[in-house]
Design a protein around this motif. Structure first.
Motif, PDB file in Angstrom:
ATOM      1  N   VAL A  22       1.292  -2.857  -9.898  1.00 32.87           N
ATOM      2  CA  VAL A  22       2.589  -3.535  -9.884  1.00 32.87           C
ATOM      3  C   VAL A  22       3.747  -2.538  -9.950  1.00 32.87           C
ATOM      4  CG1 VAL A  22       4.086  -5.082 -11.227  1.00 32.87           C
ATOM      5  CG2 VAL A  22       1.683  -5.699 -10.822  1.00 32.87           C
ATOM      6  N   ALA A  23       3.570  -1.418 -10.637  1.00 29.05           N
ATOM      7  CA  ALA A  23       4.671  -0.474 -10.905  1.00 29.05           C
ATOM      8  C   ALA A  23       5.470  -0.071  -9.661  1.00 29.05           C
ATOM      9  CB  ALA A  23       4.154   0.754 -11.645  1.00 29.05           C
ATOM     10  N   PRO A  24       4.842   0.416  -8.578  1.00 31.91           N
ATOM     11  CA  PRO A  24       5.665   0.820  -7.433  1.00 31.91           C
ATOM     12  C   PRO A  24       6.368  -0.369  -6.773  1.00 31.91           C
ATOM     13  CG  PRO A  24       3.320   1.057  -6.925  1.00 31.91           C
ATOM     14  CD  PRO A  24       3.421   0.718  -8.377  1.00 31.91           C
ATOM     15  N   LEU A  25       5.748  -1.535  -6.822  1.00 33.29           N
ATOM     16  CA  LEU A  25       6.371  -2.731  -6.245  1.00 33.29           C
ATOM     17  C   LEU A  25       7.533  -3.193  -7.121  1.00 33.29           C
ATOM     18  CD1 LEU A  25       3.057  -4.489  -5.204  1.00 33.29           C
ATOM     19  CD2 LEU A  25       4.686  -3.326  -3.706  1.00 33.29           C
ATOM     20  N   ALA A  26       7.401  -3.059  -8.428  1.00 39.33           N
ATOM     21  CA  ALA A  26       8.491  -3.404  -9.342  1.00 39.33           C
ATOM     22  C   ALA A  26       9.648  -2.416  -9.181  1.00 39.33           C
ATOM     23  CB  ALA A  26       7.984  -3.413 -10.780  1.00 39.33           C
TER      24      ALA A  26
END
Length: 171
Positions: A22-26
């Protein structure tokens, strides 16, 4: 299921990996990051796409909102696996689980409009998709996804640019 990956229920040991997916998408404001505790609290809603070597290559969750309504949320694939059917297989699995639970409509809040259109979702009209009694019950929920579905003003800063979409499931 495909030859290169399969779908399974999430385990507690997957939470750190879900956060990494999720981190890069967030960071690009495609998905909302959540606190670690939120992933543990909703773990049983998650399905994991796992490669043959045991690497987690994607995730997605189905959150029931009401008797006939659920949301697909936190759909993510590892960058190196995008375009290889991970999202497609996860969505199809989550839709099948919605049917098994007796849900007839599935909601999503997304920037990936074309992807979800290919899966039978339509852009929601501005009017509420639930009757007034259900609306008043849903207002009592503390879940941000419910607030996003209801299009409440307090979540507007988090959802700018996202599209509210819904799919009616066939029996």
């Amino acid at each position: 299921m495909t030859d290169s990956f399969h779908i399974r229920p999430a385990r507690t040991s997957d939470v750190a990996t879900i956060k990494r997916l999720v981190a890069p998408l967030a960071e690009h404001r495609i998905l909302m990051a959540k606190e670690t505790v939120a992933y543990y609290e909703s773990l049983q809603e998650f399905r994991i796409a796992e490669a043959g070597d045991g690497t987690v290559v994607g995730c997605g969750a189905l959150h029931v909102m009401w008797e006939d309504l659920a949301e697909i949320r936190t759909l993510a694939a590892a960058e190196s696996w995008r375009g290889q059917g991970v999202g497609h297989v996860l969505v199809e699995r989550l839709l099948e689980e919605a049917r098994m639970l007796g849900v007839s409509r599935v909601f999503c809040l997304t920037f990936e409009v074309d992807f979800f259109k290919r899966h039978g979702f339509e852009v929601m009209a501005d009017q509420s998709a639930v009757d007034p009694e259900v609306y008043s019950e849903l207002l009592r929920s503390h879940d941000e996804g419910v607030a996003e579905f209801l299009d409440l003003a307090r979540v507007k800063p988090n959802t700018l640019g996202n599209t509210r979409m819904i799919r009616q499931l066939e029996a």
